[in-house]
Design a protein around this motif. Structure first.
Motif, mmCIF file in Angstrom:
data_model
loop_
_atom_site.group_PDB
_atom_site.id
_atom_site.type_symbol
_atom_site.label_atom_id
_atom_site.label_comp_id
_atom_site.label_asym_id
_atom_site.label_seq_id
_atom_site.Cartn_x
_atom_site.Cartn_y
_atom_site.Cartn_z
ATOM 1 N N THR A 106 4.047 14.894 9.877
ATOM 2 C CA THR A 106 3.456 14.385 8.580
ATOM 3 C C THR A 106 2.421 13.222 8.708
ATOM 4 N N GLU A 107 0.727 13.451 8.315
ATOM 5 C CA GLU A 107 0.180 12.250 7.964
ATOM 6 C C GLU A 107 -0.185 11.460 6.635
ATOM 7 N N MET A 108 0.783 10.124 6.531
ATOM 8 C CA MET A 108 0.795 9.638 5.777
ATOM 9 C C MET A 108 0.582 8.455 5.617
ATOM 10 N N ILE A 109 -0.684 8.490 4.513
ATOM 11 C CA ILE A 109 -1.796 8.076 4.391
ATOM 12 C C ILE A 109 -0.932 6.600 3.012
ATOM 13 N N ASP A 110 -1.416 5.158 3.335
ATOM 14 C CA ASP A 110 -1.213 4.059 2.639
ATOM 15 C C ASP A 110 -2.510 4.254 1.600
ATOM 16 N N GLU A 111 -2.907 3.796 0.154
ATOM 17 C CA GLU A 111 -4.574 3.412 0.022
ATOM 18 C C GLU A 111 -3.721 2.129 -0.971
ATOM 19 N N VAL A 112 -4.081 0.787 -0.459
ATOM 20 C CA VAL A 112 -2.897 -0.310 -0.850
ATOM 21 C C VAL A 112 -4.640 -1.196 -1.824
ATOM 22 N N GLU A 113 -4.798 -1.056 -3.175
ATOM 23 C CA GLU A 113 -5.630 -1.895 -3.639
ATOM 24 C C GLU A 113 -4.787 -3.839 -4.868
ATOM 25 N N PHE A 114 -5.237 -4.493 -4.173
ATOM 26 C CA PHE A 114 -4.559 -5.860 -4.959
ATOM 27 C C PHE A 114 -5.714 -6.900 -5.389
ATOM 28 N N GLU A 115 -5.340 -7.762 -6.290
ATOM 29 C CA GLU A 115 -6.139 -9.056 -6.645
ATOM 30 C C GLU A 115 -5.364 -9.734 -6.796
#
Length: 152
Positions: A106-115
């Motif tokens: 399985t390919e797992m992609i993490d997309e994280v956005e923070f401020e």
């Protein structure tokens, strides 16, 4: 303004197993044992589902932080989102996407956005520290997921 980054990890397991392990608070605790992470509210063991929340307490930079995150989107075994509902960030959103590679992995992609909070001071913290530290934390968690999927 905030920070965005992504991580790609290939895990030698089915999307279902990877998805479930990524939502398991026990696996999360194991990932961050070095920071003394503990659960102080919400889901206390096992997997999370849509609408569930958990409050984490951990030590980073020598300071104890508390953050409550909630599962705000859930499409098993393809994706889920956890977002901060209370805590140190002005905003924090983490999208997890799982894709079957057709070979048992399985390919797992993490997309994280923070401020960061505190306006201009937060912007300095994002650039000086958090922009490197947060990807490191995701890498630590993903290494633990790799260990966990390899266990029988």
């Amino acid at each position: 303004m905030g920070v965005r980054f992504s991580r790609r990890t290939v895990l030698p397991a089915s999307t279902e197993r990877c998805f479930d392990l990524a939502l398991d608070v026990d696996v999360h605790l194991e990932s961050f044992s070095d920071s003394g992470e503990q659960i102080v509210g919400g889901v206390e063991a096992g997997g999370m589902r849509l609408g569930d929340d958990v409050t984490w307490r951990a030590r980073h930079f020598g300071i104890w932080w508390t953050m409550t995150s909630q599962i705000t989107a859930f499409d098993r075994p393809h994706s889920f989102v956890d977002e901060q509902v209370k805590g140190p960030f002005a905003s924090f959103r983490h999208l997890h996407v799982f894709t079957d590679l057709g070979d048992g992995s399985t390919e797992m992609i993490d997309e994280v956005e923070f401020e960061a909070p505190l306006g201009p001071l937060g912007l300095i913290a994002e650039k000086a520290v958090l922009g490197r530290y947060m990807p490191h934390l995701i890498d630590v968690r993903n290494r633990e997921l790799l260990v966990q999927v390899q266990r029988v």
